[in-house]
Design a protein around this motif. Structure first.
Motif, PDB file in Angstrom:
ATOM      1  N   THR A  25     -20.019   3.022  -7.800  1.00 12.94           N
ATOM      2  CA  THR A  25     -20.209   4.482  -7.201  1.00 12.94           C
ATOM      3  C   THR A  25     -18.887   4.354  -6.062  1.00 12.94           C
ATOM      4  O   THR A  25     -18.429   3.511  -5.774  1.00 12.94           O
ATOM      5  N   PRO A  26     -18.626   5.733  -5.646  1.00 11.42           N
ATOM      6  CA  PRO A  26     -17.488   5.763  -4.661  1.00 11.42           C
ATOM      7  C   PRO A  26     -17.856   5.024  -3.370  1.00 11.42           C
ATOM      8  O   PRO A  26     -16.992   4.242  -2.875  1.00 11.42           O
ATOM      9  N   GLU A  27     -19.077   4.745  -2.959  1.00 14.86           N
ATOM     10  CA  GLU A  27     -19.248   3.902  -1.686  1.00 14.86           C
ATOM     11  C   GLU A  27     -19.036   2.422  -2.039  1.00 14.86           C
ATOM     12  O   GLU A  27     -18.492   1.807  -1.135  1.00 14.86           O
ATOM     13  N   GLN A  28     -19.401   2.001  -3.325  1.00 15.55           N
ATOM     14  CA  GLN A  28     -19.232   0.711  -3.602  1.00 15.55           C
ATOM     15  C   GLN A  28     -17.890   0.412  -3.756  1.00 15.55           C
ATOM     16  O   GLN A  28     -17.209  -0.666  -3.228  1.00 15.55           O
ATOM     17  N   LYS A  29     -16.988   1.340  -4.372  1.00 11.08           N
ATOM     18  CA  LYS A  29     -15.548   1.023  -4.139  1.00 11.08           C
ATOM     19  C   LYS A  29     -15.059   1.328  -2.822  1.00 11.08           C
ATOM     20  O   LYS A  29     -14.089   0.176  -2.500  1.00 11.08           O
ATOM     21  N   ARG A  30     -15.315   2.099  -1.835  1.00 15.26           N
ATOM     22  CA  ARG A  30     -14.631   1.924  -0.551  1.00 15.26           C
ATOM     23  C   ARG A  30     -15.242   0.639   0.150  1.00 15.26           C
ATOM     24  O   ARG A  30     -14.303   0.113   0.712  1.00 15.26           O
ATOM     25  N   GLN A  31     -16.388   0.139   0.038  1.00 16.39           N
ATOM     26  CA  GLN A  31     -17.027  -1.308   0.408  1.00 16.39           C
ATOM     27  C   GLN A  31     -16.051  -2.235   0.003  1.00 16.39           C
ATOM     28  O   GLN A  31     -15.715  -3.018   0.696  1.00 16.39           O
ATOM     29  N   GLN A  32     -15.680  -2.411  -1.318  1.00 20.17           N
ATOM     30  CA  GLN A  32     -14.917  -3.338  -1.884  1.00 20.17           C
ATOM     31  C   GLN A  32     -13.402  -3.132  -1.239  1.00 20.17           C
ATOM     32  O   GLN A  32     -12.934  -4.365  -0.971  1.00 20.17           O
ATOM     33  N   GLN A  33     -12.982  -2.049  -1.246  1.00 21.84           N
ATOM     34  CA  GLN A  33     -11.746  -1.891  -0.439  1.00 21.84           C
ATOM     35  C   GLN A  33     -11.783  -2.284   0.983  1.00 21.84           C
ATOM     36  O   GLN A  33     -10.722  -2.657   1.446  1.00 21.84           O
ATOM     37  N   ARG A  34     -12.879  -2.103   1.448  1.00 23.64           N
ATOM     38  CA  ARG A  34     -12.742  -2.373   3.058  1.00 23.64           C
ATOM     39  C   ARG A  34     -12.938  -3.858   3.269  1.00 23.64           C
ATOM     40  O   ARG A  34     -12.349  -4.564   4.134  1.00 23.64           O
ATOM     41  N   GLU A  35     -13.690  -4.723   2.423  1.00 18.23           N
ATOM     42  CA  GLU A  35     -13.757  -6.104   2.437  1.00 18.23           C
ATOM     43  C   GLU A  35     -12.443  -6.699   1.985  1.00 18.23           C
ATOM     44  O   GLU A  35     -12.034  -7.755   2.629  1.00 18.23           O
ATOM     45  N   SER A  36     -11.614  -6.244   1.075  1.00  9.52           N
ATOM     46  CA  SER A  36     -10.484  -6.780   0.877  1.00  9.52           C
ATOM     47  C   SER A  36      -9.365  -6.541   1.687  1.00  9.52           C
ATOM     48  O   SER A  36      -8.648  -7.627   2.243  1.00  9.52           O
ATOM     49  N   TYR A  37      -9.485  -5.442   2.488  1.00  9.35           N
ATOM     50  CA  TYR A  37      -8.556  -4.974   3.676  1.00  9.35           C
ATOM     51  C   TYR A  37      -8.972  -6.144   4.740  1.00  9.35           C
ATOM     52  O   TYR A  37      -7.941  -6.770   5.521  1.00  9.35           O
ATOM     53  N   GLU A  38     -10.227  -6.487   5.165  1.00  5.17           N
ATOM     54  CA  GLU A  38     -10.575  -7.499   6.072  1.00  5.17           C
ATOM     55  C   GLU A  38     -10.168  -8.598   5.757  1.00  5.17           C
ATOM     56  O   GLU A  38      -9.483  -9.471   6.679  1.00  5.17           O
ATOM     57  N   ARG A  39     -10.213  -9.140   4.242  1.00  8.49           N
ATOM     58  CA  ARG A  39      -9.622 -10.447   3.988  1.00  8.49           C
ATOM     59  C   ARG A  39      -8.345 -10.785   4.135  1.00  8.49           C
ATOM     60  O   ARG A  39      -7.666 -11.659   4.849  1.00  8.49           O
ATOM     61  N   LYS A  94      -6.350  -8.685   6.247  1.00  6.98           N
ATOM     62  CA  LYS A  94      -6.143  -8.784   7.586  1.00  6.98           C
ATOM     63  C   LYS A  94      -6.275 -10.026   8.225  1.00  6.98           C
ATOM     64  O   LYS A  94      -5.356 -10.578   9.196  1.00  6.98           O
ATOM     65  N   GLU A  95      -7.624 -10.878   7.985  1.00  7.40           N
ATOM     66  CA  GLU A  95      -7.748 -12.153   8.806  1.00  7.40           C
ATOM     67  C   GLU A  95      -6.556 -13.046   8.219  1.00  7.40           C
ATOM     68  O   GLU A  95      -6.313 -13.981   9.039  1.00  7.40           O
ATOM     69  N   ARG A  96      -6.370 -13.273   6.911  1.00  6.18           N
ATOM     70  CA  ARG A  96      -5.415 -14.003   6.477  1.00  6.18           C
ATOM     71  C   ARG A  96      -3.977 -13.974   7.229  1.00  6.18           C
ATOM     72  O   ARG A  96      -3.395 -14.715   7.652  1.00  6.18           O
ATOM     73  N   ILE A  97      -3.397 -12.664   7.513  1.00  9.90           N
ATOM     74  CA  ILE A  97      -2.178 -12.341   8.052  1.00  9.90           C
ATOM     75  C   ILE A  97      -2.349 -12.591   9.378  1.00  9.90           C
ATOM     76  O   ILE A  97      -1.376 -13.171   9.864  1.00  9.90           O
ATOM     77  N   ASN A  98      -3.435 -12.465  10.128  1.00  9.46           N
ATOM     78  CA  ASN A  98      -3.539 -12.955  11.453  1.00  9.46           C
ATOM     79  C   ASN A  98      -3.544 -14.157  11.612  1.00  9.46           C
ATOM     80  O   ASN A  98      -2.808 -14.832  12.729  1.00  9.46           O
TER      81      ASN A  98
END
Length: 128
Positions: A37-51, A53-57
């Motif tokens: 679903t679009p919400e599942q896609k957004r959740q996966q994108q959010r999780e990927s972004y957070e991962r 961001k943490e790696r870069i930091n």
């Protein structure tokens, strides 16, 4: 075989889909593929972004820790201060490690020796 008529191409695609529906929508183990679903896609994108961001930091923190040093400043002789990496902005090479105050003084003078000489002369005049 490519069709010149778009309607014929669409009809062929629909016939192919109907004949191969199970092959297209079933996994090799026989379970049905599901779309997200679009919400599942957004959740996966959010999780990927957070991962990411943490790696870069973490990489930035490691680089900052590698450049952080404690010691005596070779310019002002301050004892036991945090030293920062001083570098030439024009050539990009590291000149050494100095205290933050001396590094800021060089930066404000734009690494210009003539400016620093004039500042020294100004200080000499103001003391008399």
């Amino acid at each position: 075989m490519p069709y010149k008529d778009p309607a014929a191409a669409k009809a062929q695609a629909q016939r192919y889909y109907q004949r191969n529906k199970e092959k297209l929508w079933k996994n090799p183990d026989g379970t049905w593929k599901t779309t997200r679903t679009p919400e599942q896609k957004r959740q996966q994108q959010r999780e990927s972004y957070e991962r990411n961001k943490e790696r870069i930091n973490a990489e930035r923190r490691a680089a900052a820790a590698a450049n952080r040093r404690e010691g005596d400043c070779p310019l002002c002789f301050a004892k036991g201060v945090r030293l920062v990496r001083d570098h030439c902005h024009r050539l990009g090479h590291t000149r050494g490690y100095i205290c933050n105050h001396c590094n800021l003084a060089l930066g404000h003078a734009r690494d210009n020796a003539a400016t620093l000489v004039r500042l020294i002369a100004y200080l000499g005049r103001s003391r008399s």
